[in-house]
Design an enzyme around this catalytic site. Structure first.
Site, PDB file in Angstrom:
ATOM      1  N   GLN A 113     -46.787  -7.179 -16.748  1.00 32.88           N
ATOM      2  CA  GLN A 113     -47.928  -7.359 -17.644  1.00 32.88           C
ATOM      3  C   GLN A 113     -48.221  -8.842 -17.862  1.00 32.88           C
ATOM      4  OE1 GLN A 113     -47.098  -6.236 -21.716  1.00 32.88           O
ATOM      5  NE2 GLN A 113     -49.214  -5.670 -22.102  1.00 32.88           N
ATOM      6  N   GLY A 114     -49.427  -9.276 -17.547  1.00 25.79           N
ATOM      7  CA  GLY A 114     -49.822 -10.666 -17.758  1.00 25.79           C
ATOM      8  C   GLY A 114     -50.746 -10.791 -18.952  1.00 25.79           C
ATOM      9  N   SER A 117     -49.542 -12.417 -22.679  1.00 34.39           N
ATOM     10  CA  SER A 117     -49.264 -13.588 -23.517  1.00 34.39           C
ATOM     11  C   SER A 117     -49.273 -14.882 -22.711  1.00 34.39           C
ATOM     12  CB  SER A 117     -47.907 -13.437 -24.210  1.00 34.39           C
ATOM     13  OG  SER A 117     -47.914 -12.354 -25.104  1.00 34.39           O
ATOM     14  N   GLU A 164     -48.598   1.068 -24.696  1.00 33.41           N
ATOM     15  CA  GLU A 164     -47.349   0.313 -24.795  1.00 33.41           C
ATOM     16  C   GLU A 164     -46.657   0.575 -26.123  1.00 33.41           C
ATOM     17  OE1 GLU A 164     -45.639  -4.273 -24.521  1.00 33.41           O
ATOM     18  OE2 GLU A 164     -47.790  -3.930 -24.698  1.00 33.41           O
ATOM     19  N   SER A 175     -46.308  -8.279 -32.907  1.00 32.15           N
ATOM     20  CA  SER A 175     -45.238  -8.384 -33.897  1.00 32.15           C
ATOM     21  C   SER A 175     -45.444  -7.423 -35.060  1.00 32.15           C
ATOM     22  CB  SER A 175     -45.161  -9.820 -34.437  1.00 32.15           C
ATOM     23  OG  SER A 175     -46.291 -10.098 -35.249  1.00 32.15           O
ATOM     24  N   GLU A 178     -45.647  -8.119 -38.115  1.00 29.51           N
ATOM     25  CA  GLU A 178     -46.649  -8.651 -39.035  1.00 29.51           C
ATOM     26  C   GLU A 178     -48.069  -8.368 -38.547  1.00 29.51           C
ATOM     27  OE1 GLU A 178     -42.796 -10.467 -39.638  1.00 29.51           O
ATOM     28  OE2 GLU A 178     -44.037 -10.289 -37.843  1.00 29.51           O
TER      29      GLU A 178
END
Length: 398
Positions: free
Chosen positions: A130-131, A133, A247, A376, A378
């Protein structure tokens, strides 16, 4: 295979049980190659098991038969998983291709893309990474800067990705790229990059758990064919969100919340039992019971969410709830196991520790990342407050 129509689950269970008993090698019982650092050593039994599952289509049980999938209904797929769990069987083609990219391509891909990419995933012939981030685009993913430019008969990609899981072993990368610098979300496209070309460089990043599943990935004039853009030009953000939903659904599932042996079984082995056959430590017993209740509630809620989402192709925020719940339960399980094993749960190497004990400490350490990757905790909380609870964004007083 008989057509059960999703109703005669008892008959399907009997068929699945018989097929698994006949085809799953006893030498592989209890083995799990999912998420390992590199490709499994291809023993004859592993090759035979992968071939059997590929021929049956059960590595992707609910995918259409026309692309090599199993064509099973959701209830049938759950029965199959139950029967695999019963004998300690694993999915030999599990990975990003089956859990993330494949389901997304089935929804957004062209017929040509499905015909070219789905069958090799079902057969376990190719590995995907997976590309998403980048060093300057993590939680704010839409700030990504990897460029994709039109070169006439193909696209040219230049830029850098980070935390690219399994990139050092991948054959293909599903990647978010910027095709319009004047817009943020609307300037992103979704492309497929062949990793076996001169313009791709991968550098593994060693983590605290001692392995290197994550990588830095550099693209220098990497080539992308025109028919390997998924969705419309500048329309990659919608595709990307749907893939993240798949995901996060995977991160909220069984691999985050437990394995073959229950925490209670392991506790009885290491801590012992009282005269009634219960875990000897009362406080530990209470905390394990609370954990098992949370895990069961999560599992039932996940099943309900899957049923409610059936037929809905639009990205939704439910997976943010399940992702947070599943990863936290998984981390609690790891914490309990390390505590239960005592000093045997802190070994790093040597003959004084079993394979399971060495695996436990590494899973505990690597599991710290689960509430960060894939969005994340958060970020998921922000999504939940805005898109589910409808709460207004907080504004800082001047």
């Amino acid at each position: 295979m008989a057509d059960f129509g999703g109703t005669d689950l008892d008959a399907f269970r009997a068929e699945a049980r018989a097929w698994l008993e006949e085809n799953f090698p006893k030498s592989l019982r209890g083995e799990d190659t999912y998420g390992q650092e590199g490709p499994a050593t291809e023993t004859e039994d592993r090759k035979r098991w992968k071939q059997a599952m590929a021929d049956k289509g059960w590595g992707a049980p609910t995918w259409p038969k026309q692309y090599g999938g199993g064509g099973l209904s959701g209830p049938e797929a759950r029965v199959l998983q139950q029967e695999m769990n019963r004998i300690g069987a694993y999915n030999p083609v599990a990975g990003m291709g089956t859990s993330m990219f494949g389901p997304t391509l089935l929804e957004y891909g062209t017929e040509d893309q499905k015909q070219r990419h789905i069958p090799p995933i079902v057969r376990g012939e190719l590995r995907w990474c997976q590309g998403y981030s980048e060093p300057g685009a993590g939680s704010d993913l839409a700030s990504l800067q990897t460029k994709c430019e039109d070169a006439g008969d193909h696209w040219v990609v230049n830029g850098q990705k980070i935390w690219t899981s399994g990139a050092q072993y991948a054959d293909w990368c599903f990647c978010l790229v910027r095709t319009d610098n004047t817009k943020k979300h609307e300037g992103i496209s979704f492309v497929l990059i062949n990793m076996h070309q001169p313009g791709v460089e991968v550098r593994p990043i060693k983590l605290i758990a001692g392995s290197s599943p994550f990588c830095e990935t550099f693209f220098t004039n990497a080539r992308v064919e025109k028919n390997d853009m998924v969705g419309p030009l500048h329309g990659g953000w919608t595709v990307a969100k749907r893939l993240l939903q798949h995901e996060r659904s995977g991160q909220s599932g069984g691999r985050m919340t437990g394995g073959q042996a229950t925490v209670a079984d392991i506790a009885k082995k290491y801590v012992g039992v009282d005269e009634k056959g219960r875990i000897a430590d009362l406080d530990l017993r209470s905390r394990i019971a609370a954990h098992m209740i949370d895990a069961k509630a999560h599992s039932l809620t996940l099943a309900r969410a899957v049923a409610e989402a059936k037929g809905n192709l639009n990205p939704n925020a439910t997976t943010s709830v399940m992702k947070n719940s599943g990863t936290q339960i998984g981390q609690m399980r790891s914490e309990l196991l390390v505590e239960i094993m005592g000093h045997q749960g802190l070994g790093w190497e040597g003959d004084d520790f079993t394979k399971e004990e060495l695996s436990t400490v590494r899973q505990w350490l690597s599991g710290k990342a689960t509430t960060i990757f894939g969005g994340s905790q958060e970020i998921q909380n922000n999504i939940i407050t805005k898109r589910i609870l409808g709460l207004p964004e907080l504004t800082q007083k001047q």
